[in-house]
Scaffold this active site. Sequence first.
Site, mmCIF file in Angstrom:
data_model
loop_
_atom_site.group_PDB
_atom_site.id
_atom_site.type_symbol
_atom_site.label_atom_id
_atom_site.label_comp_id
_atom_site.label_asym_id
_atom_site.label_seq_id
_atom_site.Cartn_x
_atom_site.Cartn_y
_atom_site.Cartn_z
ATOM 1 N N ARG A 80 0.800 -1.213 0.000
ATOM 2 C CA ARG A 80 0.000 0.000 0.000
ATOM 3 C C ARG A 80 0.839 1.272 0.000
ATOM 4 N NH1 ARG A 80 -2.508 -3.979 1.508
ATOM 5 N NH2 ARG A 80 -0.699 -4.352 2.816
ATOM 6 N N THR A 81 1.831 1.348 0.886
ATOM 7 C CA THR A 81 2.596 2.603 0.980
ATOM 8 C C THR A 81 3.329 2.873 -0.324
ATOM 9 O OG1 THR A 81 2.885 2.263 3.349
ATOM 10 C CG2 THR A 81 4.360 3.832 2.291
ATOM 11 N N LYS A 121 25.489 -5.484 -2.476
ATOM 12 C CA LYS A 121 26.948 -5.542 -2.674
ATOM 13 C C LYS A 121 27.695 -4.931 -1.493
ATOM 14 C CE LYS A 121 26.174 -4.734 -7.630
ATOM 15 N NZ LYS A 121 26.317 -3.726 -8.697
ATOM 16 N N ARG A 132 11.643 3.531 2.839
ATOM 17 C CA ARG A 132 11.268 2.595 3.919
ATOM 18 C C ARG A 132 12.491 1.754 4.236
ATOM 19 N NH1 ARG A 132 6.051 -1.218 4.515
ATOM 20 N NH2 ARG A 132 5.255 0.847 5.047
ATOM 21 N N HIS A 192 5.770 5.916 11.291
ATOM 22 C CA HIS A 192 5.229 5.834 9.931
ATOM 23 C C HIS A 192 4.350 7.074 9.742
ATOM 24 C CE1 HIS A 192 3.942 4.403 6.180
ATOM 25 N NE2 HIS A 192 3.702 3.138 6.466
#
Length: 302
Positions: A51-52, A80, A101, A129
Site C-alpha cells: 500500500r505505501t 553488494k 522505507r 510511519h
Amino acid sequence: MKNKSLVSISDYSREEILRILDLAAEFEKQPRQELLRGKVIASLFFEPSTRTRLSFESAVQQLGGSIIGFASADTSSVRKGESLKDTILTVSNYSDLIVMRHPVDGSARYASEVSPVPIINAGDGANQHPTQCLLDLYSIRKTQGKLEGLDVAFVGDLKYGRTVHSLVIALTQFNTRFHLVSPVELKLPSAVKRYIKEAKLEYYQYTDLNEVIPNCDILYMTRIQRERFPDPLEYEKVKNSYNLNNQMLEDSRPNLKVLHPLPRVNEINVDVDTNPKAYYFEQALNGVYVRQAIVASILGLK
C-alpha cells in the site's frame, strides 16, 4: 514545510497537520493534475510494502511526476555492501525528493541528515510511519467530522506497531481518550505513553477486546507482526490474541469505524468487510490523496 523532510509526525505542528489534511481533501476532489511535471521522485524500499509504495507511486503519477527506485534491497547495491549514506547521496543526484522505507529504527532520521534533497519516511523499523499517520487522521476526520475529543481504541501490536506510535503521538494534539488493547507482552512503549501523559490526557489499558468495543468511536486494529519478534516462540504465544467479527460489533456506537493500516492476517474476520462500519479499504484509498498533499507541499507546489 517546503524542502523540509518528514521523518516523524512530531516534525509537524498541529497547524501543519491540518494543512496537509485540507490539501488532501482538495486532491480528493481533483486527483489528476500536472503539478509534478518534470519532477523525479525516488522510491527506496529496503523492506516489503504494497500500500505505501504503490499509493506513493499512484500519487506521483497522477500528478504528472516520474518515479525511480527499487522495491527490495535485494535488487539494489545494498546487496553488494553499499552503505545507506552512499545510497542516499547517489540517489539524491537523480531525484528531487526521496521516499524511503527501511527496517532499522532511526534510519530515516539519519538519511535526512545526510541527504541534500528532502526525505519522506515511509516507515523505519518499529519506530514511526508519519505518512500512514496522516492518512489515518484524514480517515478519522472524514468519518467522524472532527478530530477533537474522540475515543480511539488501538488493538493488537502496540509495542512494535510504528503506525500506532505515530498516530498516538499525533492524537495527543486533539484531546483524545486512548483505549489501549494488547497482550501484556505487547503494551504501548513507555516512550510513546509519555506523550499522552505530558498532554495530560486519559488512557486506559485492556487485554480483552470486547471490553472496549461499546465505548469507542474508532477501532484501530493492527496485525501482530511476526517479523518484529526477536524470538519466534514469543510470536507463537500471542499471534492469535484478537479476532474481530461482525457479532462483536453489535453493541458498538452508531458512528464507529474500524480502521486497519493493513495488511491483515487474522485479526479481522472477513465477515466484517461488508459491515458499514468497516473502513480499512477506503482508508487505503485515502493514502493516495494524503501522499499527493505531502509531496506537493514539501516540493513547494501547494
